[in-house]
Design a protein around this motif. Structure first.
Motif, PDB file in Angstrom:
ATOM      1  N   ASP A  91      -8.812  15.408 -13.530  1.00  0.00           N
ATOM      2  CA  ASP A  91      -8.214  14.395 -13.766  1.00  0.00           C
ATOM      3  C   ASP A  91      -6.973  13.757 -12.998  1.00  0.00           C
ATOM      4  OD1 ASP A  91      -7.176  12.249 -15.172  1.00  0.00           O
ATOM      5  OD2 ASP A  91      -7.389  13.067 -17.277  1.00  0.00           O
ATOM      6  N   PRO A  92      -7.297  12.737 -12.305  1.00  0.00           N
ATOM      7  CA  PRO A  92      -6.022  12.081 -11.441  1.00  0.00           C
ATOM      8  C   PRO A  92      -4.861  11.990 -12.372  1.00  0.00           C
ATOM      9  CG  PRO A  92      -7.619  10.501 -11.467  1.00  0.00           C
ATOM     10  CD  PRO A  92      -8.119  11.830 -12.469  1.00  0.00           C
ATOM     11  N   CYS A  93      -5.059  11.618 -13.657  1.00  0.00           N
ATOM     12  CA  CYS A  93      -3.709  11.336 -14.608  1.00  0.00           C
ATOM     13  C   CYS A  93      -3.830  11.930 -15.923  1.00  0.00           C
ATOM     14  CB  CYS A  93      -3.468   9.710 -14.505  1.00  0.00           C
ATOM     15  SG  CYS A  93      -1.962   9.231 -15.312  1.00  0.00           S
ATOM     16  N   PRO A  94      -3.912  13.362 -16.130  1.00  0.00           N
ATOM     17  CA  PRO A  94      -3.926  13.672 -17.291  1.00  0.00           C
ATOM     18  C   PRO A  94      -2.855  13.383 -18.160  1.00  0.00           C
ATOM     19  CG  PRO A  94      -3.259  15.580 -15.689  1.00  0.00           C
ATOM     20  CD  PRO A  94      -3.474  14.189 -15.087  1.00  0.00           C
ATOM     21  N   GLN A  95      -1.704  12.907 -17.638  1.00  0.00           N
ATOM     22  CA  GLN A  95      -0.520  12.404 -18.319  1.00  0.00           C
ATOM     23  C   GLN A  95      -0.808  11.190 -19.081  1.00  0.00           C
ATOM     24  OE1 GLN A  95      -0.713  12.994 -15.173  1.00  0.00           O
ATOM     25  NE2 GLN A  95       0.479  14.825 -14.734  1.00  0.00           N
ATOM     26  N   LYS A  96      -1.689  10.456 -18.900  1.00  0.00           N
ATOM     27  CA  LYS A  96      -2.260   9.289 -19.531  1.00  0.00           C
ATOM     28  C   LYS A  96      -2.870   9.669 -20.909  1.00  0.00           C
ATOM     29  CE  LYS A  96      -4.186   4.605 -18.990  1.00  0.00           C
ATOM     30  NZ  LYS A  96      -3.910   3.581 -18.559  1.00  0.00           N
ATOM     31  N   TYR A 124       2.668  -0.782 -23.213  1.00  0.00           N
ATOM     32  CA  TYR A 124       3.575   0.329 -22.842  1.00  0.00           C
ATOM     33  C   TYR A 124       3.386   0.556 -21.282  1.00  0.00           C
ATOM     34  CZ  TYR A 124       3.017   1.653 -27.754  1.00  0.00           C
ATOM     35  OH  TYR A 124       2.793   1.553 -29.158  1.00  0.00           O
ATOM     36  N   VAL A 125       4.599   0.412 -20.677  1.00  0.00           N
ATOM     37  CA  VAL A 125       4.932   0.618 -19.174  1.00  0.00           C
ATOM     38  C   VAL A 125       5.864   1.863 -19.131  1.00  0.00           C
ATOM     39  CG1 VAL A 125       5.586  -0.154 -17.070  1.00  0.00           C
ATOM     40  CG2 VAL A 125       4.783  -1.817 -18.544  1.00  0.00           C
ATOM     41  N   THR A 126       5.399   2.953 -18.681  1.00  0.00           N
ATOM     42  CA  THR A 126       6.205   4.053 -18.631  1.00  0.00           C
ATOM     43  C   THR A 126       6.259   4.770 -17.146  1.00  0.00           C
ATOM     44  OG1 THR A 126       6.427   6.467 -19.213  1.00  0.00           O
ATOM     45  CG2 THR A 126       4.271   5.508 -19.074  1.00  0.00           C
ATOM     46  N   ASN A 127       7.431   5.566 -16.931  1.00  0.00           N
ATOM     47  CA  ASN A 127       7.544   6.203 -15.540  1.00  0.00           C
ATOM     48  C   ASN A 127       7.017   7.423 -15.780  1.00  0.00           C
ATOM     49  OD1 ASN A 127       8.284   4.066 -14.059  1.00  0.00           O
ATOM     50  ND2 ASN A 127      10.516   4.237 -14.557  1.00  0.00           N
ATOM     51  N   ARG A 128       6.536   7.757 -16.738  1.00  0.00           N
ATOM     52  CA  ARG A 128       5.815   9.107 -17.015  1.00  0.00           C
ATOM     53  C   ARG A 128       4.707   9.012 -15.576  1.00  0.00           C
ATOM     54  NH1 ARG A 128       4.187  11.297 -22.768  1.00  0.00           N
ATOM     55  NH2 ARG A 128       6.296  11.485 -23.420  1.00  0.00           N
ATOM     56  N   ARG A 129       4.625  10.094 -14.768  1.00  0.00           N
ATOM     57  CA  ARG A 129       4.004   9.965 -13.498  1.00  0.00           C
ATOM     58  C   ARG A 129       2.650  10.667 -13.342  1.00  0.00           C
ATOM     59  NH1 ARG A 129       7.130  11.158  -7.918  1.00  0.00           N
ATOM     60  NH2 ARG A 129       5.940   9.998  -6.615  1.00  0.00           N
ATOM     61  N   CYS A 130       1.660   9.918 -12.899  1.00  0.00           N
ATOM     62  CA  CYS A 130       0.273  10.455 -12.890  1.00  0.00           C
ATOM     63  C   CYS A 130       0.212  11.670 -11.784  1.00  0.00           C
ATOM     64  CB  CYS A 130      -0.609   9.395 -12.284  1.00  0.00           C
ATOM     65  SG  CYS A 130      -1.209   8.114 -13.549  1.00  0.00           S
TER      66      CYS A 130
END
Ligand SMILES: [Mg+2]
Length: 288
Positions: free
Chosen positions: A170-175, A151-157
């Protein structure tokens, strides 16, 4: 009397806002129409039917950049690719490709709001997106066929600052949110979190262009299929082009569509809208 008038005006304004919201029809179409459901199922059904054949075409990639790096073209035989002996992978976008975020759009309509990074991030943290019709069966089938799903998403960290928390955030909780949302939506757990790539996970990936991230994937995988709701999910450096250039691009590469490239329908938002920016939208309406 004054109060009644104010209430009437308010009601008229509020309902007016809601009715005239830019994405009302599009969001209703996604949320209620059997046509949307059917279209998504159709796209994934066709993609599913091509899985085993594309998996075995070891000399063909769906990715134009991967092909070009070997002096080849996407969708055409490339002996150098076969010798590279890469693992076959399907690269999917997340939003409006496997996860349906129309509830977020519906909230914007109800509130008379527009997309904002903050409200979007709140939505991502809810992990409440549901699967796009057909996506679950497709991903399950790909796994059974021995094809990696990436998966490649433009949800941004971006760090979420909570009061009192230190810089160890966390630098990227969106992940982790996205990984969890995929599971609650019914998708199989990822063998490795590397199989989900967000915008900004590395500094060089902090762009909505997915080229660098696909190139990263292409070091280890043969990208046998690309699936997304935006032209930028299928090819590089095209999503910011004009309406005419984008149309020409699709015409030129139409033989890849339905074979190596699969395009979901998203009438709500996307780079197609940006192509209209800078002009009068009415000017793009074709009347004959
Ligand atoms: Mg998308």
């Amino acid at each position: 009397m004054k109060t009644v008038l104010m209430l009437l005006t308010c009601f008229t304004l509020v309902s007016g806002c809601a009715v005239q919201h830019d994405s009302m029809n599009a969001t209703l179409w996604v949320q209620t129409s059997a046509e949307y459901q059917g279209n998504s199922e159709m796209v994934f059904n066709v993609a599913e039917s091509r899985l085993s054949q594309l998996r075995d075409k070891q000399d063909v990639t769906a990715d134009m950049d991967q092909a070009k790096s070997l002096g080849c073209a996407a969708g055409a035989s490339c002996p150098a690719l076969a010798s590279a002996d890469l693992m076959p992978a399907v690269v999917l976008d997340i939003d409006e490709t496997v996860l349906d975020n129309s509830a977020y759009q519906a909230r914007l309509i109800k509130n008379g709001g527009q997309w904002q990074p903050g409200s979007w991030d709140d939505w991502v943290s809810e992990k409440a997106a549901i699967p796009v019709p057909g996506a679950l069966a497709f991903v399950e089938r790909a796994r059974l066929e021995g094809v990696s799903v990436i998966y490649v998403t433009n949800r941004r960290c971006s760090v979420r600052q909570s009061p009192g928390e230190s810089s160890t955030n966390d630098p990227c909780p969106q992940k982790s949110d996205t990984l969890e949302n995929l599971i609650t939506a019914g998708f199989p757990p990822l063998a490795s979190s590397d199989l989900l790539i967000l915008r900004g996970e590395r500094p060089e990936w902090d762009t909505s262009e997915k080229q660098a991230r696909r190139q990263h994937i292409a070091e280890r995988y043969r990208i046998m299929m690309l699936i997304g709701d935006d032209l930028g999910d299928l090819a590089s450096n095209i999503k910011k082009s004009s309406v005419e250039e984008r149309a020409q691009f699709v015409s030129t590469h139409q033989s890849l569509l339905g074979e190596y490239w699969y395009q979901l329908t998203n009438p709500t938002y996307g780079s197609w809208q940006r192509a209209l920016d800078g002009g009068q939208r009415e000017g793009f309406l074709r009347v004959n």
